[in-house]
Design an enzyme around this catalytic site. Sequence first.
Site, PDB file in Angstrom:
ATOM      1  N   ARG A 131       0.779  -1.229   0.000  1.00 16.16           N
ATOM      2  CA  ARG A 131       0.000   0.000   0.000  1.00 16.16           C
ATOM      3  C   ARG A 131       0.813   1.283   0.000  1.00 16.16           C
ATOM      4  NH1 ARG A 131      -4.196  -0.078   4.299  1.00 16.16           N
ATOM      5  NH2 ARG A 131      -4.311   2.108   3.883  1.00 16.16           N
ATOM      6  N   HIS A 169      -2.864   0.927  10.516  1.00 17.54           N
ATOM      7  CA  HIS A 169      -3.720   0.468   9.413  1.00 17.54           C
ATOM      8  C   HIS A 169      -4.470  -0.807   9.750  1.00 17.54           C
ATOM      9  CE1 HIS A 169      -0.847   2.911   6.649  1.00 17.54           C
ATOM     10  NE2 HIS A 169      -1.879   3.638   7.017  1.00 17.54           N
TER      11      HIS A 169
END
Length: 244
Positions: A24, A111
Amino acid sequence: MNRPLVAILSGAGISTDSGIPDYRGPNGLWRRDPEAEKLVTYDHYMGDPEIRRRSWRMRRQNQALDAEPNAAHLAVAELERSGTAVRVITQNVDGLHQLAGVPGRKVLELHGTARSVVCTKCHARGPMDDALARLDAGEEDPPCLECGGILKPATVMFGERLDPVVLGEALAITKACTVFVAVGTSLQVQPAAGLAGVAADHGARLIVVNAEPTPYDDLADEVLREPIGTALPRLLRSLHDEST
Ligand code: ZN
C-alpha cells in the site's frame, strides 16, 4: 526520571525480509494495479459482491499469514524484553511485531490488522483464520455470524479513516519518546510522515533506517541506509547499551 522511551515507527520495509511485499505504499503493488486497488477500497468492497468474492480469494491465496518475523522484528522484541521502554507504531497489518514477542498492548497498528476480520454492521471481530476456513468450506463471501452483515478484514481500506483512538495514542507516544526510530518507511504518507516531524519538534532523537532517502533525512540525527535486517539489530543494541 529520565527513563528513555524508544518509539519504533515501522513500515513495509521491515517486513520485506519476511517475504511480504509493499502493498500500500506510494509505489506499492495496489497503487500500481487499479483492479487490485479496488479489492481494498471501501466503496468498491461494500458496493460490489464480485469485488468481495475476489478480495476473499486473494486473501486465501495470500501467504502473508504464514510469514515469520525476521531479525529486525526480533531485535525490537529483544529490546523490549531487556527492560527498555519500547512502543511500536506500525503501518503494517501483518502482526509480525507481536509474533516476534512484543506484547500486543505495546503495538499500535495504524492500518489495522490482516489477522482479524470485522463486521461492517455490528463491528463484531473474529480471527481471519476462521473466515478463511469458511472459504475452504465453500463460502465465497462469508457474512457476519452475529448479524449477517458484510464482513471485511480488520485493515483500514482505502477510503476509510484511521482509528482516531489509535492515532491519538501514536501522537502521545511520539511526543513523549526520547528516541524515535523510523524503520522501513518512506515517510511520504500521512500520518507516518507527520509523526517523524512531531518527534523531532518535541526533542526526540530522530533516527531513520531506510534504503531510500526520505523527506526527513535532513532533520534526522542519524540516517542508516544499510539493510534493515543488520542495521536495526545493531542500532537497537547500541541504544540498549546507552541506557544501561
Ligand atoms: Zn455483524
